[in-house]
Design a protein around this motif. Structure first.
Motif, short mmCIF file in Angstrom:
data_model
loop_
_atom_site.label_atom_id
_atom_site.label_comp_id
_atom_site.label_asym_id
_atom_site.label_seq_id
_atom_site.Cartn_x
_atom_site.Cartn_y
_atom_site.Cartn_z
N LEU A 11 0.83 -1.21 0.00
CA LEU A 11 0.00 0.00 0.00
C LEU A 11 0.87 1.26 0.00
N ALA A 12 1.94 1.25 0.79
CA ALA A 12 2.83 2.41 0.83
C ALA A 12 3.52 2.63 -0.51
N VAL A 13 3.98 1.55 -1.13
CA VAL A 13 4.65 1.67 -2.43
C VAL A 13 3.65 2.12 -3.50
N ALA A 14 2.43 1.62 -3.44
CA ALA A 14 1.40 2.05 -4.39
C ALA A 14 1.10 3.54 -4.23
N GLY A 15 1.04 4.00 -3.00
CA GLY A 15 0.83 5.43 -2.76
C GLY A 15 1.96 6.27 -3.31
N THR A 16 3.18 5.78 -3.16
CA THR A 16 4.33 6.49 -3.71
C THR A 16 4.27 6.53 -5.23
N ALA A 17 3.88 5.43 -5.84
CA ALA A 17 3.76 5.40 -7.30
C ALA A 17 2.70 6.38 -7.79
N ILE A 18 1.61 6.47 -7.07
CA ILE A 18 0.54 7.40 -7.46
C ILE A 18 0.99 8.84 -7.27
N VAL B 64 6.00 19.26 -4.59
CA VAL B 64 7.24 18.51 -4.44
C VAL B 64 7.45 18.12 -2.99
N ALA B 65 7.20 19.05 -2.07
CA ALA B 65 7.37 18.76 -0.64
C ALA B 65 6.42 17.66 -0.19
N TYR B 66 5.20 17.70 -0.67
CA TYR B 66 4.23 16.66 -0.34
C TYR B 66 4.69 15.30 -0.87
N GLY B 67 5.17 15.29 -2.08
CA GLY B 67 5.65 14.04 -2.68
C GLY B 67 6.85 13.49 -1.94
N VAL B 68 7.77 14.36 -1.57
CA VAL B 68 8.94 13.92 -0.81
C VAL B 68 8.52 13.37 0.55
N ALA B 69 7.53 13.98 1.17
CA ALA B 69 7.03 13.49 2.46
C ALA B 69 6.42 12.09 2.31
N VAL B 70 5.71 11.85 1.23
CA VAL B 70 5.12 10.53 0.99
C VAL B 70 6.22 9.49 0.76
N VAL B 71 7.23 9.85 0.01
CA VAL B 71 8.35 8.93 -0.22
C VAL B 71 9.06 8.63 1.09
N LEU B 72 9.27 9.65 1.92
CA LEU B 72 9.90 9.46 3.22
C LEU B 72 9.05 8.56 4.11
N ALA B 73 7.74 8.75 4.09
CA ALA B 73 6.84 7.90 4.88
C ALA B 73 6.90 6.45 4.40
N THR B 74 7.04 6.25 3.11
CA THR B 74 7.16 4.89 2.57
C THR B 74 8.45 4.24 3.05
N LEU B 75 9.55 4.97 3.02
CA LEU B 75 10.82 4.43 3.49
C LEU B 75 10.78 4.08 4.98
N GLN C 210 6.19 15.17 -10.20
CA GLN C 210 6.52 15.60 -11.57
C GLN C 210 5.79 16.90 -11.90
N TYR C 211 4.53 17.00 -11.53
CA TYR C 211 3.76 18.22 -11.78
C TYR C 211 4.38 19.40 -11.04
N GLY C 212 4.76 19.19 -9.79
CA GLY C 212 5.37 20.26 -9.02
C GLY C 212 6.69 20.72 -9.60
N LEU C 213 7.46 19.78 -10.12
CA LEU C 213 8.75 20.15 -10.72
C LEU C 213 8.58 20.91 -12.03
N THR C 214 7.60 20.51 -12.84
CA THR C 214 7.42 21.17 -14.14
C THR C 214 6.78 22.54 -14.00
#
Length: 63
Positions: free
Chosen positions: A14-21, A38-49, A27-31
């Motif tokens: 579930l955590a990896v699926a959330g990170t994939a989503i 980007v901060a939200y995405g990094v937080a999700v990746v950190l939570a997955t780890l 990507q949107y935040g970077l473009t």
């Protein structure tokens, strides 16, 4: 079947699926230059780890 493997594996999946989503949000935040996406995405990746670091040791056989 081992409960730790069943529920821990489901939690990690579930955590990896959330990170994939959420990767599209990063990507949107970077473009668009939106740092909150980007901060939200990094937080999700950190939570997955962190989730993997907490759950993975329970997969070790304790026979």
């Amino acid at each position: 079947m081992n409960e730790y493997l069943t529920w821990g594996g489901a939690g990690i999946l579930l955590a990896v699926a959330g990170t994939a989503i959420i990767a599209s949000e990063i990507q949107y935040g970077l473009t668009t230059g939106q740092p909150m996406y980007v901060a939200y995405g990094v937080a999700v990746v950190l939570a997955t780890l962190i989730t993997i670091a907490i759950i993975a040791p329970s997969f070790i056989s304790r026979d």
